[in-house]
Design a protein around this motif. Structure first.
Motif, PDB file in Angstrom:
ATOM      1  N   SER A  27       0.724  -1.069   0.042  1.00  0.00           N
ATOM      2  CA  SER A  27       0.089   0.044  -0.071  1.00  0.00           C
ATOM      3  C   SER A  27       0.927   1.192   0.085  1.00  0.00           C
ATOM      4  O   SER A  27       2.093   1.327   0.523  1.00  0.00           O
ATOM      5  N   SER A  28       0.084   2.353  -0.599  1.00  0.00           N
ATOM      6  CA  SER A  28       0.936   3.530  -0.339  1.00  0.00           C
ATOM      7  C   SER A  28       0.938   4.223   1.183  1.00  0.00           C
ATOM      8  O   SER A  28       0.018   3.597   1.933  1.00  0.00           O
ATOM      9  N   GLU A  29       1.399   5.332   1.224  1.00  0.00           N
ATOM     10  CA  GLU A  29       1.790   5.583   2.528  1.00  0.00           C
ATOM     11  C   GLU A  29       0.373   6.670   2.848  1.00  0.00           C
ATOM     12  O   GLU A  29      -0.017   6.298   4.133  1.00  0.00           O
ATOM     13  N   ASN A  30      -0.300   7.067   2.149  1.00  0.00           N
ATOM     14  CA  ASN A  30      -1.641   7.294   2.339  1.00  0.00           C
ATOM     15  C   ASN A  30      -2.513   6.628   2.781  1.00  0.00           C
ATOM     16  O   ASN A  30      -3.378   6.766   3.569  1.00  0.00           O
ATOM     17  N   ASP A  31      -2.475   5.597   2.002  1.00  0.00           N
ATOM     18  CA  ASP A  31      -3.413   4.283   2.411  1.00  0.00           C
ATOM     19  C   ASP A  31      -3.360   3.918   3.806  1.00  0.00           C
ATOM     20  O   ASP A  31      -3.954   3.692   4.560  1.00  0.00           O
ATOM     21  N   LYS A  32      -1.898   3.970   4.106  1.00  0.00           N
ATOM     22  CA  LYS A  32      -1.660   3.401   5.784  1.00  0.00           C
ATOM     23  C   LYS A  32      -1.997   4.281   6.590  1.00  0.00           C
ATOM     24  O   LYS A  32      -2.778   4.054   7.638  1.00  0.00           O
ATOM     25  N   ILE A  33      -1.997   5.532   6.334  1.00  0.00           N
ATOM     26  CA  ILE A  33      -2.288   6.755   7.348  1.00  0.00           C
ATOM     27  C   ILE A  33      -3.973   6.685   7.559  1.00  0.00           C
ATOM     28  O   ILE A  33      -4.302   6.765   8.578  1.00  0.00           O
ATOM     29  N   ILE A  34      -4.805   6.473   6.127  1.00  0.00           N
ATOM     30  CA  ILE A  34      -6.224   6.460   6.308  1.00  0.00           C
ATOM     31  C   ILE A  34      -6.566   5.371   6.982  1.00  0.00           C
ATOM     32  O   ILE A  34      -7.523   5.357   8.010  1.00  0.00           O
ATOM     33  N   ASP A  35      -6.215   4.039   6.782  1.00  0.00           N
ATOM     34  CA  ASP A  35      -6.560   2.978   7.368  1.00  0.00           C
ATOM     35  C   ASP A  35      -6.218   2.888   8.977  1.00  0.00           C
ATOM     36  O   ASP A  35      -7.139   2.403   9.614  1.00  0.00           O
ATOM     37  N   LYS A  36      -5.025   3.427   9.260  1.00  0.00           N
ATOM     38  CA  LYS A  36      -4.536   3.470  10.602  1.00  0.00           C
ATOM     39  C   LYS A  36      -5.438   4.319  11.311  1.00  0.00           C
ATOM     40  O   LYS A  36      -6.075   4.103  12.614  1.00  0.00           O
ATOM     41  N   ALA A  37      -5.954   5.340  10.980  1.00  0.00           N
ATOM     42  CA  ALA A  37      -6.960   6.439  11.679  1.00  0.00           C
ATOM     43  C   ALA A  37      -8.554   5.481  11.678  1.00  0.00           C
ATOM     44  O   ALA A  37      -8.810   5.868  13.000  1.00  0.00           O
ATOM     45  N   ILE A  38      -8.857   5.070  10.810  1.00  0.00           N
ATOM     46  CA  ILE A  38     -10.004   4.047  10.940  1.00  0.00           C
ATOM     47  C   ILE A  38     -10.044   3.202  11.877  1.00  0.00           C
ATOM     48  O   ILE A  38     -10.885   3.135  12.772  1.00  0.00           O
ATOM     49  N   PHE A  39      -8.781   2.385  11.838  1.00  0.00           N
ATOM     50  CA  PHE A  39      -8.619   1.510  13.006  1.00  0.00           C
ATOM     51  C   PHE A  39      -8.684   1.749  14.203  1.00  0.00           C
ATOM     52  O   PHE A  39      -9.394   1.395  15.102  1.00  0.00           O
ATOM     53  N   LYS A  40      -7.749   3.073  14.489  1.00  0.00           N
ATOM     54  CA  LYS A  40      -7.760   3.487  16.008  1.00  0.00           C
ATOM     55  C   LYS A  40      -9.124   4.278  16.521  1.00  0.00           C
ATOM     56  O   LYS A  40      -9.466   4.124  17.482  1.00  0.00           O
ATOM     57  N   ALA A  41      -9.888   4.500  15.299  1.00  0.00           N
ATOM     58  CA  ALA A  41     -11.246   5.200  15.599  1.00  0.00           C
ATOM     59  C   ALA A  41     -12.413   4.185  15.952  1.00  0.00           C
ATOM     60  O   ALA A  41     -13.374   4.474  16.389  1.00  0.00           O
ATOM     61  N   THR A  42     -12.063   2.896  15.520  1.00  0.00           N
ATOM     62  CA  THR A  42     -13.266   1.878  15.464  1.00  0.00           C
ATOM     63  C   THR A  42     -12.635   0.595  16.126  1.00  0.00           C
ATOM     64  O   THR A  42     -12.547  -0.189  15.450  1.00  0.00           O
ATOM     65  N   THR A  43     -12.535   0.570  17.609  1.00  0.00           N
ATOM     66  CA  THR A  43     -11.875  -0.543  18.169  1.00  0.00           C
ATOM     67  C   THR A  43     -12.824  -1.347  18.757  1.00  0.00           C
ATOM     68  O   THR A  43     -14.183  -0.886  19.222  1.00  0.00           O
TER      69      THR A  43
END
Length: 290
Positions: A27-43
């Motif tokens: 994945s691109s760096e932007n993909d990683k940042i977006i996915d990480k934010a979603i993951f952290k927001a929805t535990t």
């Protein structure tokens, strides 16, 4: 039992993180940042709505080329999860994403259309797992209702061509009134009819928790209350315009009756903006009885 539930939640989060790490190998760096934010927001373990930190970041993507990507990732997480907490947090994220849209956007790939098309009737939340905690059991009916409410809200956004997000601002209301004045009577009535659907959904919400505040439910209610007053302003503008038209539809009174039937269910929010609330319901009753 609570500790076991928390442990299971942590294990699920760790499993999700491992899957994410595998996906991110290509994945691109932007993909990683977006996915990480979603993951952290929805535990799976949080009793809180998504953190403002991650919400603000994801909202910042709305008017960029990364907006559709962020929405798609949230919807995908919502579709795949079996956890009621994660589902609730995803729905809140989507609600906040669509409310952060600016202006009257006409693009076919607007955020609201993307959410409605990817979610909507294709999204089935009936298989969510409810653990033994009172928190999850209390949250479950709210998630089911909230999903249907957002479907209705987004459908109305499509009918209006804009997200119902008008503020208590004289200029915004003036612009909206000018737009409505240019519509045919049938168009105004149709829009009003659909907007009343939003009121009916809000009025039919589950009972608000009273024993111990459920912070996720409270966040849902806060977002819905903001919608309530925005939709109220939109309906009021249309009722006033219809009242000036000599060719009001025969069904006009039935819409007013539907509104009146929502009064009691919406009275809980009247203190938020007492003057606007009183003006609106006075108009509804005046037109109905006039």
């Amino acid at each position: 039992m609570g500790k076991l539930t928390t442990l299971k939640g942590k294990l699920k989060d760790e499993g999700s993180q491992m899957k994410l790490n595998m996906v991110h190998l290509c994945s691109s760096e932007n993909d990683k940042i977006i996915d990480k934010a979603i993951f952290k927001a929805t535990t799976h373990t949080s009793h809180d709505p998504p953190s403002d930190k991650y919400v603000t970041f994801l909202q910042s993507t709305v008017d960029t080329s990364y907006g559709p990507q962020a929405v798609t990732a949230i919807v995908q997480r919502l579709c795949l999860t079996k956890d009621v907490r994660v589902a609730a947090q995803c729905l809140i994220l989507l609600h906040k994403m669509v409310k952060s849209e600016n202006g009257y956007r006409e693009e076919e790939d607007s955020i609201r259309n993307l959410i409605y098309n990817q979610g909507g009737s294709n999204l089935n939340l009936n298989d969510l797992n409810e653990d033994s905690s009172s928190f999850a059991k209390e949250l479950s009916p709210w998630v089911q209702w909230y999903k249907l409410y957002l479907d209705c809200f987004l459908f109305n956004a499509g009918v209006l061509g804009v997200t119902p997000n008008i503020k208590e601002n004289s200029e915004e209301k003036r612009v909206e009134a000018e737009r409505v004045a240019s519509y045919t009577t049938d168009c105004i009535f149709e829009q009003t009819d659909f907007l009343v659907d939003v009121f009916e959904y809000i009025s039919g919400r589950p009972e608000t928790p009273t024993d111990k505040p459920n912070r996720i439910v409270i966040e849902m209610i806060e977002l819905v209350v903001k919608d309530y007053f925005s939709v109220m302003r939109l309906i009021k503008i249309r009722l006033e315009e219809l009242n000036e038209r000599p060719d009001r539809p025969d069904e006009f009174v039935s819409v007013l009756v539907r509104l009146e039937n929502c009064m009691e269910g919406l009275s809980e929010f009247s203190w938020r903006n007492k003057n606007s609330n009183e003006d609106f319901w006075s108009l509804v009753l005046e037109l109905k009885d006039g």
